[in-house]
Design a protein around this motif. Structure first.
Motif, PDB file in Angstrom:
ATOM      1  N   SER A  94      -6.889   4.712  -5.298  1.00 13.88           N
ATOM      2  CA  SER A  94      -7.691   3.507  -5.156  1.00 13.88           C
ATOM      3  C   SER A  94      -7.618   2.168  -6.318  1.00 13.88           C
ATOM      4  N   GLY A  95      -7.776   1.179  -5.721  1.00 17.36           N
ATOM      5  CA  GLY A  95      -7.860   0.064  -6.525  1.00 17.36           C
ATOM      6  C   GLY A  95      -6.624  -0.614  -6.796  1.00 17.36           C
ATOM      7  N   VAL A  96      -5.461   0.029  -5.746  1.00 23.60           N
ATOM      8  CA  VAL A  96      -4.230  -0.654  -5.943  1.00 23.60           C
ATOM      9  C   VAL A  96      -4.169  -2.090  -4.699  1.00 23.60           C
ATOM     10  N   THR A  97      -3.345  -3.068  -5.449  1.00 25.05           N
ATOM     11  CA  THR A  97      -3.235  -4.264  -4.747  1.00 25.05           C
ATOM     12  C   THR A  97      -1.871  -4.616  -4.608  1.00 25.05           C
ATOM     13  N   PHE A  98      -1.495  -5.394  -3.786  1.00 25.64           N
ATOM     14  CA  PHE A  98       0.031  -5.919  -3.508  1.00 25.64           C
ATOM     15  C   PHE A  98      -0.003  -7.182  -4.299  1.00 25.64           C
ATOM     16  N   HIS A  99       1.135  -7.660  -4.616  1.00 20.94           N
ATOM     17  CA  HIS A  99       1.557  -8.893  -5.324  1.00 20.94           C
ATOM     18  C   HIS A  99       0.584  -9.786  -4.941  1.00 20.94           C
ATOM     19  N   ASP A 100       0.313 -10.133  -3.409  1.00 18.42           N
ATOM     20  CA  ASP A 100      -0.566 -11.396  -3.280  1.00 18.42           C
ATOM     21  C   ASP A 100      -1.951 -11.044  -3.304  1.00 18.42           C
ATOM     22  N   GLY A 101      -2.397  -9.924  -3.909  1.00 19.30           N
ATOM     23  CA  GLY A 101      -3.650  -9.600  -4.149  1.00 19.30           C
ATOM     24  C   GLY A 101      -4.491  -8.827  -3.504  1.00 19.30           C
ATOM     25  N   SER A 102      -3.886  -8.536  -2.117  1.00 21.40           N
ATOM     26  CA  SER A 102      -4.422  -8.049  -0.836  1.00 21.40           C
ATOM     27  C   SER A 102      -4.571  -6.538  -1.251  1.00 21.40           C
ATOM     28  N   PRO A 103      -5.580  -5.714  -0.665  1.00 20.27           N
ATOM     29  CA  PRO A 103      -5.872  -4.500  -1.059  1.00 20.27           C
ATOM     30  C   PRO A 103      -4.834  -3.353  -0.432  1.00 20.27           C
ATOM     31  N   LEU A 104      -4.446  -2.165  -0.764  1.00 23.64           N
ATOM     32  CA  LEU A 104      -3.524  -1.474  -0.220  1.00 23.64           C
ATOM     33  C   LEU A 104      -4.407  -0.647   0.600  1.00 23.64           C
ATOM     34  N   THR A 105      -4.150  -0.335   1.982  1.00 23.59           N
ATOM     35  CA  THR A 105      -4.842   0.705   2.759  1.00 23.59           C
ATOM     36  C   THR A 105      -3.940   1.616   3.517  1.00 23.59           C
ATOM     37  N   ALA A 106      -4.458   2.368   4.286  1.00 24.67           N
ATOM     38  CA  ALA A 106      -3.582   3.398   4.812  1.00 24.67           C
ATOM     39  C   ALA A 106      -3.024   2.667   6.069  1.00 24.67           C
ATOM     40  N   ALA A 107      -3.595   1.711   6.655  1.00 23.43           N
ATOM     41  CA  ALA A 107      -2.891   0.807   7.813  1.00 23.43           C
ATOM     42  C   ALA A 107      -1.656   0.425   7.059  1.00 23.43           C
ATOM     43  N   ASP A 108      -1.513  -0.034   5.899  1.00 25.76           N
ATOM     44  CA  ASP A 108      -0.170  -0.590   5.452  1.00 25.76           C
ATOM     45  C   ASP A 108       1.028   0.659   5.431  1.00 25.76           C
ATOM     46  N   VAL A 109       0.523   1.753   5.054  1.00 29.52           N
ATOM     47  CA  VAL A 109       1.406   2.999   5.013  1.00 29.52           C
ATOM     48  C   VAL A 109       1.901   3.204   6.553  1.00 29.52           C
ATOM     49  N   VAL A 110       0.786   3.340   7.374  1.00 29.37           N
ATOM     50  CA  VAL A 110       1.256   3.470   9.127  1.00 29.37           C
ATOM     51  C   VAL A 110       2.026   2.375   9.467  1.00 29.37           C
TER      52      VAL A 110
END
Length: 531
Positions: A102-118
């Motif tokens: 939880s709480g991980v963000t990309f360099h642009d500030g957007s949150p990491l979600t399962a949709a990114d992994v998919v």
């Protein structure tokens, strides 16, 4: 295989880079000052073609820009990264479930979600995307996200090393969705979750990475990393000695020159990285079994390790390193040259010595060209050693140093001094490098080696979950390579680096062949400091 790319335009950039990098590092900050340790400058021979993990950048982790669901620690053991804990595997081995940190963000500030992994894994599997990783994931039937924090991988069959495939860096779906990934600007200016973000990339010169202060693993200990691309080994050594770099990868002999130099330490890192001569099967000479076998027993691997590697390596007889539990000791041959056995093989194959000592058969001289990348001093020396050993048994080799662009056009026709290798699972690399289905596909099986026995063994190795069955399959594979000799395996290397004294946090680990921007000695450089 990451390649150094000595293009003419890069020569101008490299000269400019000398001045720019000298300004960054030639005058180190005083210990204890606010600038101390602020910037590290490292030098590598190779430059990546892309910084997109979907297109094969840093897929084994330690890319510094991206994170996978899992990572490797200093012992190369898997540890959780973007996953909160190591993913779980179902009893039948066909379902793998990961829960995100939880709480991980990309360099642009957007949150990491399962949709990114998919999105990341589906992009690799998309036939419209030019990903060389697709075959690595051909056991994968679906990737789904039942909720924003959960990812489920569905497999066709139980694939024992699947968790190791989860080191693949995760890309943000919101940035790449709807784009042509093959041509996306993201490939040069990516957005990841890693300890560094890309500040700039000057082709042929350098990559500048800035610290990600919001990194989930903790703020980096230093503010900036500059990776200088210097394809010529000797130039890289000269610039290291001039004080331009904090660390540099160097050929073993060049690194040995720093052993007694004040202000430097030399790191000799164990690897699974081998060098060998790839022999094309389409040639009347290198395609002949007697020639290939004769070369394999006629080269002096022991002399190469002692003389060329300055002891930083060991003889190689196949693509699975001796340190692997899957290595078959029965395939280990004689380290020194067996000239008598080599000449007997050629005699039996009908290759008759001519007046000049060079053998011929049916009007075809036993002669061929051996290519190597011109700026790689180590491969050049190995090529010259193979040339000399071959001459003793009546085979004429013409070594030729070329740019990678020139090599690209000839790899299916001419022999090449190649490098590959992985300390991870034996399915990695070998499946594509020696499998018939990849024959002639660029640097995957460029010699078009085809063997039903090797193919079956490689497939069994990835299909079977039982360790004993996998070990038997890879033993068969290694034995078949000895019988067919599609490569003349020469040496396993120790990667040699020179590091300025006073740097703390350096933590060598067993390395793969790929060790340029990613997976090098600086895999954990975000924790390095200066004393």
């Amino acid at each position: 295989m990451v390649r150094s790319q000595p293009l003419p335009s890069r020569l101008v950039a490299a000269v400019t880079g000398v001045l720019v990098l000298a300004a960054c590092s030639a005058t180190p900050a005083a210990p204890g000052s606010s600038a101390a340790g602020a910037t590290f400058v490292v030098a590598t021979a190779g430059e990546p073609d892309t910084l997109n993990p979907v297109l094969n950048y840093g897929v084994d982790g330690a890319s510094l820009i991206f994170d996978g669901l899992v990572a490797r620690d200093a012992e190369n053991a898997l540890v959780p990264a973007l996953a909160a804990e190591l993913p779980t595997v179902s009893g039948d081995g066909r379902t793998v479930t990961a829960t995100l940190r939880s709480g991980v963000t990309f360099h642009d500030g957007s949150p990491l979600t399962a949709a990114d992994v998919v999105f990341t894994y589906r992009a690799v599997l998309d036939p419209k995307v030019d990903s060389t990783l697709r075959s690595d994931l051909d056991m994968l039937t679906a990737v789904t996200a039942p909720d924003p924090a959960t990812v489920v991988f569905s497999l066709k069959y139980a694939y024992a090393p699947f968790l190791q495939r989860l080191t693949l860096g995760i890309v943000p779906a919101g940035v790449l969705d709807g784009q042509d990934i093959n041509k996306a600007g993201f490939n040069r200016q990516p957005v990841g979750t890693g300890p560094y973000e890309v500040e700039s990339w000057t082709a042929g010169d350098r990559l500048v990475l800035a610290a990600n202060d919001s990194y989930w693993g903790g703020r980096p200990a230093n503010r900036k990393l500059i990776v200088a691309f210097v394809p010529d080994d000797n130039v890289r050594a000269q610039r290291m000695r001039a004080g331009e770099f904090d660390a540099a990868e160097l050929a073993p002999k060049l690194a040995a020159g720093f052993d007694n130099a004040a202000g430097y330490t030399v790191q000799r890192v164990s690897t699974a990285d081998y060098r060998g001569v790839m022999l094309p099967f389409g040639s009347a000479v290198t395609g002949d079994l007697a020639v290939r076998r004769a070369l394999s027993v006629g080269v002096d691997r022991a002399a190469m390790v002692t003389g060329i590697l300055a002891g930083a390596g060991e003889p190689a007889f196949g693509p699975i390193p001796p340190t692997s539990e899957y290595a078959d000791p029965a395939t280990v041959g004689r380290a020194s040259a067996d000239t008598a056995a080599a000449t007997a093989l050629l005699d039996a194959g009908g290759w008759v010595p001519g007046a000049d000592g060079i053998r011929a058969r049916a009007g075809v001289q036993a002669a061929f060209t051996l290519m190597y990348p011109a700026g790689d001093s180590l491969r050049k020396e190995l090529a010259l050693a193979v040339t000399a050993d071959a001459r003793k048994i009546g085979i004429k080799i013409s070594p030729e140093g070329l740019t990678w662009d020139a090599i690209d056009t000839r790899i299916t026709k001419d022999a090449l001094l190649m490098g590959f290798g992985t300390p991870y699972d034996p399915d990695f690399v070998s499946y594509k490098l020696f499998g018939s289905k990849f024959a002639g596909q660029g640097y995957f099986n460029p010699g078009s080696y085809r063997s039903p026995i090797a193919d079956k063994a490689l497939q069994d190795g990835r299909d079977q979950a039982d360790p004993a069955q996998r070990k038997a399959a890879y033993a068969t594979f290694q034995q078949q390579l000895v019988a067919d000799a599609p490569w003349v395996f020469l040496t396993y290397l120790k990667h040699t680096y020179v590091v300025k004294s006073g740097i703390t946090g350096v933590s060598p680990r067993v390395e793969a062949h790929e060790h340029d921007v990613a997976n090098s000695l600086w895999w954990n450089i975000h924790t390095w400091t200066r004393q």
